[in-house]
Design an enzyme around this catalytic site. Sequence first.
Site, PDB file in Angstrom:
ATOM      1  N   GLY A 215       0.831  -1.186   0.000  1.00  0.00           N
ATOM      2  CA  GLY A 215       0.000   0.000   0.000  1.00  0.00           C
ATOM      3  C   GLY A 215       0.866   1.236   0.000  1.00  0.00           C
TER       4      GLY A 215
ATOM      5  N   GLN B 218       2.801   9.828   1.634  1.00  0.00           N
ATOM      6  CA  GLN B 218       4.091   9.146   1.690  1.00  0.00           C
ATOM      7  C   GLN B 218       5.005   9.522   0.521  1.00  0.00           C
ATOM      8  OE1 GLN B 218       2.109   5.118   2.455  1.00  0.00           O
ATOM      9  NE2 GLN B 218       4.087   4.959   3.514  1.00  0.00           N
TER      10      GLN B 218
ATOM     11  N   CYS C 212       5.651  -0.189   7.672  1.00  0.00           N
ATOM     12  CA  CYS C 212       5.318   0.967   6.845  1.00  0.00           C
ATOM     13  C   CYS C 212       6.540   1.381   6.038  1.00  0.00           C
ATOM     14  CB  CYS C 212       4.858   2.113   7.743  1.00  0.00           C
ATOM     15  SG  CYS C 212       4.383   3.604   6.861  1.00  0.00           S
ATOM     16  N   LEU C 213       6.333   1.694   4.765  1.00  0.00           N
ATOM     17  CA  LEU C 213       7.443   2.135   3.921  1.00  0.00           C
ATOM     18  C   LEU C 213       8.083   3.414   4.444  1.00  0.00           C
ATOM     19  CD1 LEU C 213       5.900   1.490   0.376  1.00  0.00           C
ATOM     20  CD2 LEU C 213       7.579   0.080   1.600  1.00  0.00           C
TER      21      LEU C 213
ATOM     22  N   HIS D 111      -4.756   0.858   7.263  1.00  0.00           N
ATOM     23  CA  HIS D 111      -3.407   1.419   7.435  1.00  0.00           C
ATOM     24  C   HIS D 111      -3.216   2.625   6.503  1.00  0.00           C
ATOM     25  CE1 HIS D 111       1.030   1.041   8.168  1.00  0.00           C
ATOM     26  NE2 HIS D 111       1.040   1.709   7.013  1.00  0.00           N
ATOM     27  N   GLU D 112      -3.573   2.473   5.231  1.00  0.00           N
ATOM     28  CA  GLU D 112      -3.396   3.562   4.274  1.00  0.00           C
ATOM     29  C   GLU D 112      -4.358   4.716   4.555  1.00  0.00           C
ATOM     30  OE1 GLU D 112      -0.721   3.556   2.572  1.00  0.00           O
ATOM     31  OE2 GLU D 112      -0.320   1.462   3.081  1.00  0.00           O
TER      32      GLU D 112
ATOM     33  N   HIS E 268      -3.013   7.060   7.047  1.00  0.00           N
ATOM     34  CA  HIS E 268      -2.066   8.038   6.491  1.00  0.00           C
ATOM     35  C   HIS E 268      -2.787   9.305   6.043  1.00  0.00           C
ATOM     36  CE1 HIS E 268       1.882   6.217   6.529  1.00  0.00           C
ATOM     37  NE2 HIS E 268       1.406   5.091   6.025  1.00  0.00           N
TER      38      HIS E 268
END
Length: 184
Positions: free
Chosen positions: A44, A49, A97-98, A139-140, A143
């Site tokens: 994702g 991000q 997480c990235l 999760h996304e 953000h």
Amino acid sequence: MIYPIVAFGNPILKKEAEEIHEGENINELIQDMFNTMDNASGVGLAAPQINKGIRLFVIDSTLMLDEKDEEKGIRRVFINPIILDEYGDNYSFEEGCLSIPDIRAEIIRPEKLTLEYFDENWNLKEEEFSGMTARVIQHEYDHLEGILFIDYLKGLKKRMVQSKLVDISKGKVPTDYRMVYPLK
């Protein structure tokens, strides 16, 4: 185009994202986001991000499932999403997480959700998601609200990651993808 991922500590990750005006042409950005997510081996990626404060994310939950899973994953874009309801049993799963490489933590989330969103053609959808797909969406979606998975950590667990978070913001973490560090 493959964007660099914004690292922990960048203020955009803690801001609520702005709605996208219906009809805006974001097709190239959507493709770039999928390319960026794929390049980083993510499941994702939310627009904040990649330093874009808009309500847009892409997911590929097929990567989290194998043949024996009953659930089928999806590869999809979500524009201006709104979680209408979260329900079902709460369950714990280790998330990463990235934007926060090298840190993972058990996070508790409801197993199902109902989401309203626009697809890439600006068609309004309302859909139920469950399991891993629901988790990736949650999760996304966080953000877009300025919430990171580490915000759910409490007490000792939160204190244990503090020095790693400082290192991440300074760029002292190895990654296989390009990142932008706020304190480097």
